[in-house]
Design an enzyme around this catalytic site. Structure first.
Site, PDB file in Angstrom:
ATOM      1  N   ASP A  31      61.103  26.727  41.968  1.00  8.47           N
ATOM      2  CA  ASP A  31      60.210  25.845  42.726  1.00  8.47           C
ATOM      3  C   ASP A  31      59.049  25.445  41.823  1.00  8.47           C
ATOM      4  OD1 ASP A  31      59.679  25.344  46.025  1.00  8.47           O
ATOM      5  OD2 ASP A  31      57.988  25.028  44.669  1.00  8.47           O
ATOM      6  N   ILE A  32      58.637  24.175  41.915  1.00  5.82           N
ATOM      7  CA  ILE A  32      57.572  23.662  41.053  1.00  5.82           C
ATOM      8  C   ILE A  32      56.211  24.267  41.420  1.00  5.82           C
ATOM      9  CG2 ILE A  32      56.863  21.621  42.403  1.00  5.82           C
ATOM     10  CD1 ILE A  32      57.088  19.993  39.809  1.00  5.82           C
ATOM     11  N   ASN A  87      63.039  25.811  55.795  1.00  9.43           N
ATOM     12  CA  ASN A  87      62.149  25.029  56.657  1.00  9.43           C
ATOM     13  C   ASN A  87      62.974  23.890  57.247  1.00  9.43           C
ATOM     14  OD1 ASN A  87      59.894  26.594  56.076  1.00  9.43           O
ATOM     15  ND2 ASN A  87      59.388  25.400  54.260  1.00  9.43           N
ATOM     16  N   VAL A  96      60.978  18.049  51.954  1.00  9.31           N
ATOM     17  CA  VAL A  96      62.100  17.414  51.239  1.00  9.31           C
ATOM     18  C   VAL A  96      63.317  17.486  52.155  1.00  9.31           C
ATOM     19  CG1 VAL A  96      63.563  17.464  49.194  1.00  9.31           C
ATOM     20  CG2 VAL A  96      61.152  18.124  48.998  1.00  9.31           C
ATOM     21  N   HIS A 100      67.738  22.752  51.685  1.00  7.97           N
ATOM     22  CA  HIS A 100      67.460  23.683  50.586  1.00  7.97           C
ATOM     23  C   HIS A 100      67.010  25.020  51.134  1.00  7.97           C
ATOM     24  CE1 HIS A 100      63.716  21.563  51.551  1.00  7.97           C
ATOM     25  NE2 HIS A 100      63.081  22.687  51.236  1.00  7.97           N
ATOM     26  N   HIS A 102      64.729  28.389  50.226  1.00  9.18           N
ATOM     27  CA  HIS A 102      63.742  29.021  49.363  1.00  9.18           C
ATOM     28  C   HIS A 102      64.163  30.483  49.224  1.00  9.18           C
ATOM     29  CE1 HIS A 102      60.476  25.901  49.814  1.00  9.18           C
ATOM     30  NE2 HIS A 102      61.140  25.662  50.924  1.00  9.18           N
TER      31      HIS A 102
HETATM   32  P1  5GP Z   1      60.006  22.322  51.866  1.00 11.53           P
HETATM   33  O1  5GP Z   1      58.517  22.245  52.112  1.00 11.53           O
HETATM   34  O2  5GP Z   1      60.679  20.985  52.102  1.00 11.53           O
HETATM   35  O3  5GP Z   1      60.671  23.439  52.581  1.00 11.53           O
HETATM   36  O4  5GP Z   1      60.161  22.686  50.329  1.00 11.53           O
HETATM   37  C1  5GP Z   1      60.181  21.763  49.308  1.00 11.53           C
HETATM   38  C2  5GP Z   1      59.868  22.519  48.048  1.00 11.53           C
HETATM   39  O5  5GP Z   1      60.231  21.737  46.941  1.00 11.53           O
HETATM   40  C3  5GP Z   1      58.374  22.866  47.866  1.00 11.53           C
HETATM   41  O6  5GP Z   1      58.224  24.279  47.786  1.00 11.53           O
HETATM   42  C4  5GP Z   1      57.987  22.153  46.563  1.00 11.53           C
HETATM   43  O7  5GP Z   1      57.097  22.923  45.780  1.00 11.53           O
HETATM   44  C5  5GP Z   1      59.329  21.952  45.894  1.00 11.53           C
HETATM   45  N1  5GP Z   1      59.387  20.767  45.056  1.00 11.53           N
HETATM   46  C6  5GP Z   1      58.985  19.511  45.383  1.00 11.53           C
HETATM   47  N2  5GP Z   1      59.200  18.661  44.366  1.00 11.53           N
HETATM   48  C7  5GP Z   1      59.771  19.394  43.373  1.00 11.53           C
HETATM   49  C8  5GP Z   1      60.237  19.049  42.040  1.00 11.53           C
HETATM   50  O8  5GP Z   1      60.163  17.908  41.578  1.00 11.53           O
HETATM   51  N3  5GP Z   1      60.771  20.058  41.308  1.00 11.53           N
HETATM   52  C9  5GP Z   1      60.861  21.345  41.799  1.00 11.53           C
HETATM   53  N4  5GP Z   1      61.387  22.253  40.991  1.00 11.53           N
HETATM   54  N5  5GP Z   1      60.449  21.696  43.037  1.00 11.53           N
HETATM   55  C10 5GP Z   1      59.901  20.727  43.814  1.00 11.53           C
END
Ligand code: 5GP
Length: 116
Positions: A31-32, A87, A96, A100, A102
């Site tokens: 995760d970024i 999520n 996103v 996915h 985590h």
């Molecule tokens: P969500 O909030 O949708 O459950 O999680 C999306 C996750 O994707 C977040 O934890 C965010 O930090 C990660 N993320 C968003 N953009 C990028 C990216 O360009 N590269 C990586 N490696 N992670 C990303």
């Protein structure tokens, strides 16, 4: 078909990532913005599903493969114990809309929450 997302661009190679695990159907990368000592995103390569409910209904075997990969990564990068978070919906913190998981591991605080 879901709209193109940042994870779709990672699958296509448009956005480069450090690949931590890959199978025919699944990809994993850090995760970024990590929320735990080990914070890995596991996705299916297909862009067809916005969330885990859609994936489970259509391709339960791909969901099972994501969980197998999550376990392998938690064993490789931490003690083998891990938290798995999907999520699901903007109101639950999903940003996103490409399904996915985590994978959180490594000295987790009692109340680590992704997106909190
Ligand atoms: P969500 O909030 O949708 O459950 O999680 C999306 C996750 O994707 C977040 O934890 C965010 O930090 C990660 N993320 C968003 N953009 C990028 C990216 O360009 N590269 C990586 N490696 N992670 C990303």
């Amino acid at each position: 078909m879901a709209e193109e997302t940042v994870f779709g661009k990672i699958v296509s190679g448009e956005i480069p990532v450090k690949i931590l695990a890959e199978t025919d159907r699944v990809l994993a990368f850090p995760d970024i913005a990590p929320q735990a000592p080990v914070h890995i995103i596991v996705i299916p390569k297909t862009t067809a599903y916005a969330n885990v409910t859609e994936l489970a209904a259509a391709e339960p075997e791909t969901l099972a493969e994501m969980i197998t990969v999550a376990q392998q990564l938690a064993t490789e990068h931490a003690s083998g114990e891990y938290r798995l978070i999907f999520n699901t919906g903007a109101g639950a913190g999903q940003t996103v809309f490409h399904v996915h998981a985590h994978v959180l591991a490594g000295n987790l605080e009692e109340r680590t929450l992704v997106g909190a």
